[in-house]
Enzyme design. Structure first.
Site, PDB file in Angstrom:
ATOM      1  N   ASP A  64       0.831  -1.195   0.000  1.00 31.94           N
ATOM      2  CA  ASP A  64       0.000   0.000   0.000  1.00 31.94           C
ATOM      3  C   ASP A  64       0.870   1.251   0.000  1.00 31.94           C
ATOM      4  O   ASP A  64       2.100   1.177   0.156  1.00 31.94           O
ATOM      5  CB  ASP A  64      -0.990   0.009   1.185  1.00 31.94           C
ATOM      6  N   ASN A 123      -8.666  -2.711  13.512  1.00 31.66           N
ATOM      7  CA  ASN A 123     -10.022  -2.837  12.968  1.00 31.66           C
ATOM      8  C   ASN A 123     -10.118  -3.999  11.967  1.00 31.66           C
ATOM      9  O   ASN A 123     -11.127  -4.157  11.312  1.00 31.66           O
ATOM     10  CB  ASN A 123     -10.467  -1.525  12.310  1.00 31.66           C
ATOM     11  N   HIS A 125      -8.120  -4.478   9.304  1.00 30.72           N
ATOM     12  CA  HIS A 125      -7.660  -4.254   7.925  1.00 30.72           C
ATOM     13  C   HIS A 125      -6.404  -5.077   7.631  1.00 30.72           C
ATOM     14  O   HIS A 125      -5.607  -5.378   8.514  1.00 30.72           O
ATOM     15  CB  HIS A 125      -7.473  -2.758   7.605  1.00 30.72           C
ATOM     16  N   GLU A 130      -9.816  -1.536   4.401  1.00 29.33           N
ATOM     17  CA  GLU A 130     -10.514  -1.191   5.634  1.00 29.33           C
ATOM     18  C   GLU A 130     -11.834  -1.975   5.724  1.00 29.33           C
ATOM     19  O   GLU A 130     -12.299  -2.532   4.724  1.00 29.33           O
ATOM     20  CB  GLU A 130     -10.788   0.322   5.640  1.00 29.33           C
TER      21      GLU A 130
HETATM   22  P1  PGA Z   1       1.511  -1.810  12.571  1.00 29.17           P
HETATM   23  O1  PGA Z   1       0.417  -1.672  11.441  1.00 29.17           O
HETATM   24  O2  PGA Z   1       2.437  -2.895  12.141  1.00 29.17           O
HETATM   25  O3  PGA Z   1       2.185  -0.474  12.623  1.00 29.17           O
HETATM   26  O4  PGA Z   1       0.774  -2.164  13.842  1.00 29.17           O
HETATM   27  C1  PGA Z   1      -0.224  -2.815  10.992  1.00 29.17           C
HETATM   28  C2  PGA Z   1      -1.320  -2.428  10.048  1.00 29.17           C
HETATM   29  O5  PGA Z   1      -1.970  -1.396  10.253  1.00 29.17           O
HETATM   30  O6  PGA Z   1      -1.559  -3.172   9.074  1.00 29.17           O
END
Ligand code: PGA
Length: 226
Positions: A64, A123, A125, A130
Protein backbone atom coordinates in the site's frame (compact mmCIF):
# COMPACT_ATOMS: atom_id res chain seq x y z
CA UNK A 1 17.40 -11.34 26.87
CA UNK A 2 15.23 -11.66 23.82
CA UNK A 3 11.62 -10.46 23.90
CA UNK A 4 8.61 -12.13 22.27
CA UNK A 5 8.82 -9.43 19.58
CA UNK A 6 12.48 -10.35 18.94
CA UNK A 7 11.44 -13.99 18.52
CA UNK A 8 8.67 -12.98 16.15
CA UNK A 9 11.07 -10.86 14.12
CA UNK A 10 13.61 -13.67 13.89
CA UNK A 11 10.95 -16.11 12.73
CA UNK A 12 9.58 -13.73 10.09
CA UNK A 13 13.09 -12.92 8.84
CA UNK A 14 13.79 -16.64 8.64
CA UNK A 15 10.66 -17.31 6.57
CA UNK A 16 11.44 -14.48 4.15
CA UNK A 17 15.03 -15.72 3.83
CA UNK A 18 13.84 -19.29 3.21
CA UNK A 19 11.54 -18.08 0.44
CA UNK A 20 14.36 -16.15 -1.24
CA UNK A 21 16.82 -19.03 -0.96
CA UNK A 22 14.41 -21.72 -2.10
CA UNK A 23 12.96 -19.66 -4.95
CA UNK A 24 15.47 -16.97 -5.98
CA UNK A 25 13.09 -15.39 -8.51
CA UNK A 26 10.20 -14.98 -6.07
CA UNK A 27 7.65 -12.21 -6.16
CA UNK A 28 7.16 -10.84 -2.65
CA UNK A 29 4.52 -8.46 -1.33
CA UNK A 30 5.85 -6.70 1.73
CA UNK A 31 4.27 -4.57 4.45
CA UNK A 32 5.36 -1.43 6.22
CA UNK A 33 4.50 -0.46 9.80
CA UNK A 34 5.90 -1.26 13.20
CA UNK A 35 5.26 -5.00 13.12
CA UNK A 36 7.66 -6.05 10.32
CA UNK A 37 10.36 -3.56 11.28
CA UNK A 38 12.18 -5.97 13.59
CA UNK A 39 12.34 -8.63 10.87
CA UNK A 40 13.73 -6.11 8.39
CA UNK A 41 16.35 -5.14 10.98
CA UNK A 42 17.32 -8.81 11.36
CA UNK A 43 17.78 -9.10 7.58
CA UNK A 44 19.82 -5.89 7.51
CA UNK A 45 22.04 -7.03 10.40
CA UNK A 46 22.61 -10.36 8.67
CA UNK A 47 23.53 -8.57 5.44
CA UNK A 48 25.94 -6.32 7.31
CA UNK A 49 27.49 -9.39 8.90
CA UNK A 50 28.20 -10.77 5.44
CA UNK A 51 25.21 -13.12 5.23
CA UNK A 52 23.50 -11.28 2.40
CA UNK A 53 20.60 -12.84 0.60
CA UNK A 54 20.58 -12.64 -3.16
CA UNK A 55 17.69 -10.34 -4.09
CA UNK A 56 18.88 -9.88 -7.69
CA UNK A 57 16.01 -11.88 -9.23
CA UNK A 58 13.37 -10.98 -6.65
CA UNK A 59 10.48 -8.60 -7.33
CA UNK A 60 9.05 -6.72 -4.35
CA UNK A 61 5.60 -5.17 -4.31
CA UNK A 62 4.63 -2.73 -1.59
CA UNK A 63 1.16 -3.55 -0.26
CA UNK A 64 0.00 0.00 0.00
CA UNK A 65 0.95 3.67 -0.19
CA UNK A 66 -0.41 6.94 1.14
CA UNK A 67 -1.79 9.47 -1.30
CA UNK A 68 -0.30 12.96 -0.95
CA UNK A 69 2.08 12.23 1.93
CA UNK A 70 5.41 13.92 2.41
CA UNK A 71 8.15 11.85 0.83
CA UNK A 72 9.60 10.84 4.20
CA UNK A 73 6.20 9.60 5.41
CA UNK A 74 5.69 7.46 2.32
CA UNK A 75 5.82 3.70 2.43
CA UNK A 76 8.24 3.79 -0.49
CA UNK A 77 10.64 5.75 1.69
CA UNK A 78 10.08 3.31 4.57
CA UNK A 79 10.88 0.24 2.48
CA UNK A 80 13.86 1.90 0.82
CA UNK A 81 15.28 3.08 4.15
CA UNK A 82 14.51 0.04 6.27
CA UNK A 83 15.25 -2.73 3.80
CA UNK A 84 15.85 -2.20 0.09
CA UNK A 85 18.96 -0.03 0.38
CA UNK A 86 20.71 -2.88 2.19
CA UNK A 87 19.92 -5.42 -0.53
CA UNK A 88 20.89 -5.98 -4.15
CA UNK A 89 17.23 -5.79 -5.17
CA UNK A 90 17.30 -4.01 -8.55
CA UNK A 91 15.63 -0.60 -8.55
CA UNK A 92 13.44 -1.79 -11.43
CA UNK A 93 12.16 -4.65 -9.26
CA UNK A 94 10.81 -2.35 -6.51
CA UNK A 95 7.15 -1.77 -7.20
CA UNK A 96 4.73 0.66 -5.56
CA UNK A 97 0.98 0.67 -6.13
CA UNK A 98 0.63 4.42 -6.59
CA UNK A 99 3.06 4.54 -9.50
CA UNK A 100 1.69 1.73 -11.66
CA UNK A 101 -1.59 1.99 -13.61
CA UNK A 102 -2.38 -1.71 -13.47
CA UNK A 103 -0.64 -3.13 -10.39
CA UNK A 104 -2.54 -6.41 -10.51
CA UNK A 105 -1.72 -6.75 -14.21
CA UNK A 106 1.96 -6.15 -13.47
CA UNK A 107 1.96 -8.74 -10.68
CA UNK A 108 0.24 -11.27 -12.94
CA UNK A 109 2.60 -10.55 -15.84
CA UNK A 110 5.57 -11.33 -13.57
CA UNK A 111 4.06 -14.66 -12.52
CA UNK A 112 1.92 -13.77 -9.49
CA UNK A 113 2.84 -13.34 -5.85
CA UNK A 114 4.73 -16.19 -4.18
CA UNK A 115 4.72 -14.75 -0.68
CA UNK A 116 2.67 -11.95 0.84
CA UNK A 117 3.48 -10.72 4.34
CA UNK A 118 0.63 -8.86 6.03
CA UNK A 119 0.25 -6.86 9.21
CA UNK A 120 -3.21 -6.36 10.66
CA UNK A 121 -4.93 -3.22 11.89
CA UNK A 122 -6.92 -3.17 15.13
CA UNK A 123 -10.02 -2.84 12.97
CA UNK A 124 -9.10 -5.95 10.98
CA UNK A 125 -7.66 -4.25 7.93
CA UNK A 126 -5.04 -6.06 5.88
CA UNK A 127 -2.88 -3.82 3.73
CA UNK A 128 -5.22 -0.78 3.69
CA UNK A 129 -8.36 -2.81 2.99
CA UNK A 130 -10.51 -1.19 5.63
CA UNK A 131 -13.72 -2.73 7.06
CA UNK A 132 -16.35 -2.91 4.34
CA UNK A 133 -13.91 -3.89 1.58
CA UNK A 134 -15.44 -6.58 -0.59
CA UNK A 135 -13.79 -9.89 -1.39
CA UNK A 136 -13.77 -9.01 -5.08
CA UNK A 137 -11.35 -6.12 -4.77
CA UNK A 138 -8.10 -5.48 -6.60
CA UNK A 139 -5.66 -2.59 -6.24
CA UNK A 140 -7.71 0.51 -5.53
CA UNK A 141 -7.69 3.78 -3.66
CA UNK A 142 -9.48 4.13 -0.34
CA UNK A 143 -10.31 6.60 2.43
CA UNK A 144 -8.50 5.70 5.62
CA UNK A 145 -10.71 5.18 8.67
CA UNK A 146 -10.24 7.38 11.72
CA UNK A 147 -9.18 4.22 13.62
CA UNK A 148 -6.29 3.68 11.20
CA UNK A 149 -5.31 7.35 11.05
CA UNK A 150 -5.24 7.46 14.84
CA UNK A 151 -3.20 4.25 15.10
CA UNK A 152 -0.59 5.72 12.77
CA UNK A 153 -0.50 9.28 14.04
CA UNK A 154 2.57 8.74 16.23
CA UNK A 155 4.52 8.21 13.03
CA UNK A 156 3.72 11.76 11.85
CA UNK A 157 4.77 15.15 13.14
CA UNK A 158 1.14 15.97 13.97
CA UNK A 159 -2.25 14.26 13.74
CA UNK A 160 -3.46 16.50 10.92
CA UNK A 161 -0.56 15.36 8.76
CA UNK A 162 -1.81 11.77 8.64
CA UNK A 163 -3.09 11.32 5.08
CA UNK A 164 -6.76 10.61 4.51
CA UNK A 165 -6.32 8.52 1.38
CA UNK A 166 -4.17 5.61 0.26
CA UNK A 167 -3.78 3.09 -2.52
CA UNK A 168 -3.85 -0.55 -1.50
CA UNK A 169 -3.73 -3.96 -3.08
CA UNK A 170 -7.14 -5.62 -2.86
CA UNK A 171 -8.38 -8.75 -1.14
CA UNK A 172 -8.25 -10.70 -4.41
CA UNK A 173 -4.68 -9.52 -4.97
CA UNK A 174 -3.74 -10.88 -1.55
CA UNK A 175 -5.66 -14.15 -1.83
CA UNK A 176 -4.01 -14.87 -5.20
CA UNK A 177 -0.65 -15.11 -3.43
CA UNK A 178 0.65 -18.67 -3.09
CA UNK A 179 1.63 -18.25 0.55
CA UNK A 180 0.52 -15.59 3.04
CA UNK A 181 2.08 -14.76 6.38
CA UNK A 182 -0.08 -12.76 8.78
CA UNK A 183 2.03 -11.15 11.45
CA UNK A 184 0.72 -9.41 14.57
CA UNK A 185 2.52 -7.95 17.55
CA UNK A 186 1.25 -6.81 20.94
CA UNK A 187 -1.69 -7.72 23.17
CA UNK A 188 -3.67 -4.93 21.56
CA UNK A 189 -3.96 -7.07 18.41
CA UNK A 190 -5.10 -10.27 20.18
CA UNK A 191 -8.84 -9.58 19.98
CA UNK A 192 -8.83 -8.76 16.28
CA UNK A 193 -6.63 -11.73 15.38
CA UNK A 194 -9.04 -14.02 17.26
CA UNK A 195 -12.03 -12.42 15.56
CA UNK A 196 -10.44 -12.71 12.12
CA UNK A 197 -9.36 -16.32 12.49
CA UNK A 198 -12.16 -17.73 14.63
CA UNK A 199 -15.12 -15.54 13.67
CA UNK A 200 -17.23 -15.42 10.51
CA UNK A 201 -15.79 -14.42 7.13
CA UNK A 202 -17.09 -10.92 6.61
CA UNK A 203 -16.11 -7.69 4.84
CA UNK A 204 -16.45 -6.03 8.26
CA UNK A 205 -13.24 -7.85 9.25
CA UNK A 206 -11.15 -7.92 6.07
CA UNK A 207 -8.53 -10.21 7.67
CA UNK A 208 -11.25 -12.85 8.03
CA UNK A 209 -11.03 -13.37 4.25
CA UNK A 210 -7.70 -15.08 4.92
CA UNK A 211 -9.71 -18.09 6.08
CA UNK A 212 -10.54 -18.65 2.41
CA UNK A 213 -6.85 -19.23 1.60
CA UNK A 214 -5.25 -22.69 1.88
CA UNK A 215 -1.75 -21.60 2.94
CA UNK A 216 -1.67 -18.91 5.62
CA UNK A 217 0.99 -18.83 8.32
CA UNK A 218 0.09 -16.80 11.41
CA UNK A 219 2.92 -15.36 13.50
CA UNK A 220 2.23 -13.46 16.69
CA UNK A 221 4.15 -12.60 19.84
CA UNK A 222 1.13 -13.24 22.10
CA UNK A 223 -0.03 -16.76 21.35
CA UNK A 224 -0.24 -19.65 18.95
CA UNK A 225 -2.92 -19.35 16.30
CA UNK A 226 -1.75 -22.16 14.02
P1 PGA B 1 1.51 -1.81 12.57
O1 PGA B 1 0.42 -1.67 11.44
O2 PGA B 1 2.44 -2.90 12.14
O3 PGA B 1 2.19 -0.47 12.62
O4 PGA B 1 0.77 -2.16 13.84
C1 PGA B 1 -0.22 -2.81 10.99
C2 PGA B 1 -1.32 -2.43 10.05
O5 PGA B 1 -1.97 -1.40 10.25
O6 PGA B 1 -1.56 -3.17 9.07
Amino acid sequence: MSTPYDELSLKLAELVAEQIKSQPASNLALPTGRTPLGAYQVLVRQAQAGQSLDWSKINCFALDEYVDSHEKDSYKYFLEQQLFQYTNLPKTSRHFPDSVDDYDGLIASLGGLDLTVLGIGKNGHIAFNEPGTELDSYTHSIWLTECTRKANQDLFASADQVPTRAVTVGIRTILASRHIILVASGEGKRAIVEKALHGPVTPQVPASFLKLHPHVTVLTDFGDFS
